[in-house]
Design an enzyme around this catalytic site. Sequence first.
Site, PDB file in Angstrom:
ATOM      1  N   ASP A 141      -3.236  31.744  -1.926  1.00 34.72           N
ATOM      2  CA  ASP A 141      -1.998  31.592  -1.165  1.00 34.72           C
ATOM      3  C   ASP A 141      -1.882  30.171  -0.605  1.00 34.72           C
ATOM      4  OD1 ASP A 141       0.278  33.092   0.044  1.00 34.72           O
ATOM      5  OD2 ASP A 141      -0.671  32.527   1.932  1.00 34.72           O
ATOM      6  N   GLU A 162      -1.139  29.118  -5.701  1.00 32.09           N
ATOM      7  CA  GLU A 162       0.275  29.194  -5.330  1.00 32.09           C
ATOM      8  C   GLU A 162       0.626  27.868  -4.682  1.00 32.09           C
ATOM      9  OE1 GLU A 162       3.597  31.032  -2.440  1.00 32.09           O
ATOM     10  OE2 GLU A 162       1.666  30.307  -1.774  1.00 32.09           O
TER      11      GLU A 162
HETATM   12  C1  NOJ Z   1       3.099  32.657   0.281  1.00 33.49           C
HETATM   13  C2  NOJ Z   1       3.208  34.143   0.106  1.00 33.49           C
HETATM   14  O1  NOJ Z   1       3.538  34.422  -1.228  1.00 33.49           O
HETATM   15  C3  NOJ Z   1       4.261  34.595   1.085  1.00 33.49           C
HETATM   16  O2  NOJ Z   1       4.656  35.919   0.868  1.00 33.49           O
HETATM   17  C4  NOJ Z   1       3.724  34.394   2.476  1.00 33.49           C
HETATM   18  O3  NOJ Z   1       4.729  34.709   3.415  1.00 33.49           O
HETATM   19  C5  NOJ Z   1       3.298  32.944   2.701  1.00 33.49           C
HETATM   20  N1  NOJ Z   1       2.573  32.411   1.595  1.00 33.49           N
HETATM   21  C6  NOJ Z   1       2.419  32.845   3.917  1.00 33.49           C
HETATM   22  O4  NOJ Z   1       1.160  33.386   3.655  1.00 33.49           O
END
Ligand code: NOJ
Length: 553
Positions: free
Chosen positions: A216, A277
Site C-alpha cells: 500500500d 501501489e
Molecule cells: C491505498 C488504498 O488502496 C486505499 O484504499 C487506502 O485508503 C489508502 N491507500 C490508504 O491506506
Amino acid sequence: MTQLEQSAAPGAEWWRSAVIYQIYPRSFADASGDGIGDLPGITSRLESLKELGIDAIWLSPFMTSPQKDAGYDVADYRDVDPIFGTLADFDTMLAEAHARGIRVIVDLVPNHSSDQHAWFQAALKAAPGSPERARYVFRDGRGENGELPPNNWESVFGGGMWERITEPDGTPGQWYLHIFDPTQPDFDWTNEEVKEEFRSILRFWLDRGVDGFRVDVAHGMAKEAGLPDYAPVADADSMGGGEENVPYWGQDEVHDIYRDWHQVLAEYDGDRALCGEAWLPTLKKTALWVRPDEMHQTFNFPYLMTPWDAKALGSVIRESLEEFGKVGAPSTWVLSNHDVVRHATRLAFTDDNPQGEGIGPLTPNKPDTAIGLARGRAATTLMLSLPGSSYLYQGEELGLPEAMEIPDEFRQDPTWFRTEGKRYGRDGCRVPLPWEAGAPAFGFNDTGASWLPQPAEWAAYARSTEENDPTSTLALYKQLLRLRREHDLGSGTLVWEDLGADAVAFRRGDIHVAANLGTAPVELPANAKFLVRSQPFTGTALPADTAAWYTAS
Ligand code: NOJ
C-alpha cells in the site's frame, strides 16, 4: 508438483504473466451473516474462482483494524480482525487456495498504522523526543504557541495532513503527520525500529506461506527531509499521479526500503513477489519501482487512468512495454480496483473525475450503463491479450457497474466525511457481490444483511444469472482467461498492426487483437476467424466499443 507451476517466460517466475484477482474481503462473501464479508466466505467461494480461471488472488487488508479506512488502518499486523475471522481461518483459506493452484497475495500497509496500534498509543503517552514518538512523524507546531500545523500539506482524504494531540499532562501538544485520515498516523521510515518491525511482519506472513504482498502507498513512505511547505498545482491528483515533485510522493529513499525487502523475500522459495501501489506521474518513474533488485511488479495506473481513446490507449500500451521492458520487468495491466470508479461505468463517463471523487446521486451527466458495459467488456478483452500480468477486481467478471445511487446514510469512505460530502469517494465500487439472483443479499450471505445496500437491478448481474447465459460478461471472462492460458498470451511479444485511427490493433503470434474505440465500424480481414468477441456481431466489421481476437491465415 503441482498445479502452481506455469510457464511464464522470460524467467518462468509466475508473477510475470499471472492474472491476479483482487478480493475486497468485506464485500466478497459473508459466511457469518453479519453483513460484512469474511475469510470463511472467501474459502467457500474459491471453487468459483478456479472455474473463472485466474492464477492468484490478492486480498485487501483483513488484519486487526478499527476499520476507519476499511482495514487500511492496521492495529495489529500479525492477526486477523474478528470481523473477518481468525488466523486459523486464514490458514485454511490459504491451503484451500493453494490446493486449487491459486496463489495468494496479501496487502501490506507500511506507510501508516491505525491510531489504535500499540506503538501509536505508546507514543501518545510518551514525551516529545522519546523513542516512542520517533516511530511516527511528530513535530512541534508553528506559531507562537505551536498552534499552527508544522507545514501546509493537505491530506489525500481532504483537510490538513497534521493532527494536534493533547499531551499526557493535559496541555495542547505536538502534531503528527497523516497522509490519509487522522486515524492513520504515518510511520517515520528513517527509524531503524520501524524497518526491523516490517521485516519481521513480512516474515510472519511469508512463514505462513503467502506468495507475496501488495504494498500500500508504495510511493509515500519517504518524505523530503525538513518537510518543506508545498503548494499543489491546480489539477494535482491527490494520490500523486499528476505532477513531478511532491515532498511526500516518490522520494528516492523509498527504493532502499524495497531493496531491503527484496532480500527478505529472496530468502524464501517459490518466487514470492512484491507489487507496489505507487501512483506516479510517469511510466518512466513507475518503472524505477521494479528495477531488478526492488519490487517485482507495480500497478500500471497510467493505463488504468487512460480514457476511451484509441490514440491514448495505444500510446500508453507502447510506453508501458517500453519502460518496464527497459528494467526487465513485466508490465502490469489493471482497469478496476477498490479505489476507482468501476471501469464498466468509468469508460462511458466523459466528465473529469479524479481518483477518489466517485459518482453519486447528484453527479451531473452520469454515464450510460449499456455503453459503459460494452466498453468495459471491450477494454478487458484487449487487456487480457497483453503480455505481462493483469489484475482483475472482484465483480468486474460480472460486468458490475459503479453503484451510483447509494443513500448518504450508508456511506463509509473517510473521503466523504473529510470533504463534508463534496466528494462521494469510493463506496460505489465496494458494494457486496451478487452471487444468487433470488437469494437474500443476492447470496452474499444467507441473512440478507449487507454493509452497503446492493442495487435491486443487480439480480441481472448475479453469478447464478450469468452462469446460464453464454453471452454474459462472466462467460466472456472465462473464455478470455481460458484462451489466454491456452495460447500463453501472458508471455511473449506484441507486433503492432494498423486498422485506422479509431482502433488499437496488434498481433500476438498467430492471434490478432483489435478494439474499436470510435463510432463507425472497423473492417477486419475478410478471412478473419474469431476466437472471442467482446459482444456478439456477424461478419467482419468490428462494431464501435467492441474488441475481438481472431486468426486470419
Ligand atoms: C491505498 C488504498 O488502496 C486505499 O484504499 C487506502 O485508503 C489508502 N491507500 C490508504 O491506506
